[in-house]
Design a protein around this motif. Structure first.
Motif, short mmCIF file in Angstrom:
data_model
loop_
_atom_site.label_atom_id
_atom_site.label_comp_id
_atom_site.label_asym_id
_atom_site.label_seq_id
_atom_site.Cartn_x
_atom_site.Cartn_y
_atom_site.Cartn_z
N UNK A 241 0.85 -1.19 0.00
CA UNK A 241 0.00 0.00 0.00
C UNK A 241 0.88 1.24 0.00
N UNK A 242 0.49 2.20 -0.83
CA UNK A 242 1.20 3.47 -0.93
C UNK A 242 0.32 4.57 -0.35
N UNK A 243 0.90 5.37 0.55
CA UNK A 243 0.19 6.49 1.17
C UNK A 243 0.89 7.77 0.72
N UNK A 244 0.35 8.43 -0.32
CA UNK A 244 1.13 9.44 -1.05
C UNK A 244 0.97 10.88 -0.58
N UNK A 245 0.56 11.09 0.67
CA UNK A 245 0.40 12.47 1.13
C UNK A 245 1.71 13.24 1.00
N UNK A 246 1.62 14.44 0.45
CA UNK A 246 2.79 15.31 0.35
C UNK A 246 2.48 16.63 1.06
N UNK A 247 3.42 17.09 1.86
CA UNK A 247 3.24 18.39 2.51
C UNK A 247 3.39 19.50 1.48
N UNK A 248 2.57 20.54 1.62
CA UNK A 248 2.68 21.66 0.69
C UNK A 248 3.99 22.40 0.87
N UNK A 249 4.45 22.52 2.11
CA UNK A 249 5.72 23.18 2.39
C UNK A 249 6.54 22.29 3.32
N UNK A 250 7.82 22.14 3.00
CA UNK A 250 8.72 21.33 3.81
C UNK A 250 9.78 22.25 4.39
N UNK A 251 9.69 22.49 5.71
CA UNK A 251 10.66 23.34 6.37
C UNK A 251 11.77 22.52 7.02
N UNK A 252 11.44 21.35 7.56
CA UNK A 252 12.42 20.61 8.35
C UNK A 252 11.93 19.18 8.51
N UNK A 253 12.77 18.20 8.11
CA UNK A 253 12.38 16.80 8.27
C UNK A 253 12.86 16.23 9.60
N UNK A 254 13.50 17.08 10.45
CA UNK A 254 13.97 16.62 11.75
C UNK A 254 12.82 16.07 12.58
N UNK A 255 12.95 14.83 13.02
CA UNK A 255 11.94 14.25 13.90
C UNK A 255 10.70 13.72 13.22
N UNK A 256 10.59 13.89 11.88
CA UNK A 256 9.39 13.42 11.19
C UNK A 256 9.27 11.91 11.29
#
Length: 334
Positions: free
Chosen positions: A259-274
């Motif tokens: 299964x693919x869950x393709x949600x994309x954030x509109x803005x990416x500020x920081x992937x720390x801790x995601x």
């Protein structure tokens, strides 16, 4: 059951999932300021520091995400005999986390990651750590303490940052204890040696970590991701892999389904801790009784919220619902 129905049902429930977390504790230290000139001493920016913050990181960030969702939490791990370790435990206690199994190892410092931030931009990170495995005495003390907590746990999360707590010996002994008590184990892995996670219910690598663990050059498309994930599943003998892809969502892979869950954030500020947000959310929703597909969908929305903020952040039910309303897409799979 839809996303809104599931989230509202969990919020109204009187039962709080009880979650046992074990792994590498650390402190996330931020120095915030502005950088408007270069140093005359070297070609580097000068940070004009305005403020500092410290917050639990590593397994502690997983705990903070669980706390934001309302879980009852027990944490097991190590700190040094220092001010950072005492502050870490104090902050966890403030969130009513059971820290009776946070042991002090006087031979190591409390792991700390210091980030120098100019606005939303990270200029530099300084790590203070000692990467030696937990010694045998502390290993047995920690195992004995966690075994006493297993009966009350709905699920067990292992947060591995390769700082020494989740050694092969400790990890395998804990997974075997969980198997005897019929407790599912979720792993956020680190390093190349996934055999130590054998017997876990679910492992959550990111795409780069999956490629490294499976010893492949890269993963250019979904077909190769499925092939690589199933190769690793057979090797490690776990039920599921959840592969995170930063702002591009996540994939759920078993031996027979994808299964693919393709949600994309509109803005990416920081992937720390995601990754910690995804991991904690998965653990919470599975412990609360949701099926794995719905748990992944909700965790994916939580990740979309996390990458849109600066630093390691905890995500709330309201933010998950807002993300679900904004992004809309459902999982695709076969």
């Amino acid at each position: 059951m839809g996303v809104k129905e599931a989230v509202n049902g969990l919020r109204k429930s009187k039962k709080r999932p009880s979650i046992l977390v074990a792994g590498d504790l650390m402190m996330d230290h931020y120095i915030w300021g502005s950088a408007k000139r270069l140093s005359p001493e070297a070609p580097v920016p000068v940070l004009n520091a305005a403020s500092e913050t410290v917050t639990p990181g590593g397994a502690g960030n997983v705990v903070q995400n669980l706390f934001a969702l309302g879980a009852t939490i027990t944490i097991g791990g190590l700190t040094g005999d220092d001010a950072a370790g005492r502050e870490l435990v104090r902050q966890l206690n403030n969130e009513k986390v059971n820290t009776s199994n946070v042991l002090i190892d006087p031979s190591r410092p409390t792991t700390m990651k210091s980030r120098m931030m100019a606005g939303n931009h990270q200029l530099l990170r300084v790590d203070k750590e000692l990467l030696t495995n937990i010694n045998s005495k502390l290993e047995q003390q920690l195992l004995a303490g966690l075994e006493k907590e297993l009966a009350a746990a709905d699920i067990v999360l292992l947060s591995d940052y390769n700082k020494g707590v989740l050694s092969p010996s400790f990890t395998q002994q804990l997974i075997r204890l969980c198997a005897k008590k019929k407790k599912r184990v979720l792993v956020d892995p680190k390093g190349l040696h996934y055999q130590k996670y054998s017997g876990a219910y679910l492992i959550k690598p990111n795409k780069r970590e999956l490629a490294e663990a499976a010893v492949v050059e890269g993963i250019p498309n979904d077909k190769e991701l499925i092939k690589t994930a199933r190769k690793l599943l057979s090797k490690v003998k776990c039920d599921y892999l959840v592969v995170t892809k930063s702002e591009e969502g996540l994939d759920l892979v078993s031996k027979t389904a994808y299964y693919n869950f393709p949600v994309k954030a509109n803005e990416v500020f920081d992937v720390t801790g995601a990754g910690d947000t995804v991991f904690a959310s998965l653990g919470y929703f599975l412990a609360a009784g949701l099926d794995i597909q719905l748990a992944c969908e909700l965790a994916n929305y939580a990740a979309a919220v996390a990458v849109s903020k600066v630093g390691s952040v905890a995500v709330t039910f309201d933010e998950i619902l807002q993300a679900a309303a904004q992004y809309k897409p459902n999982a695709s799979g076969k």
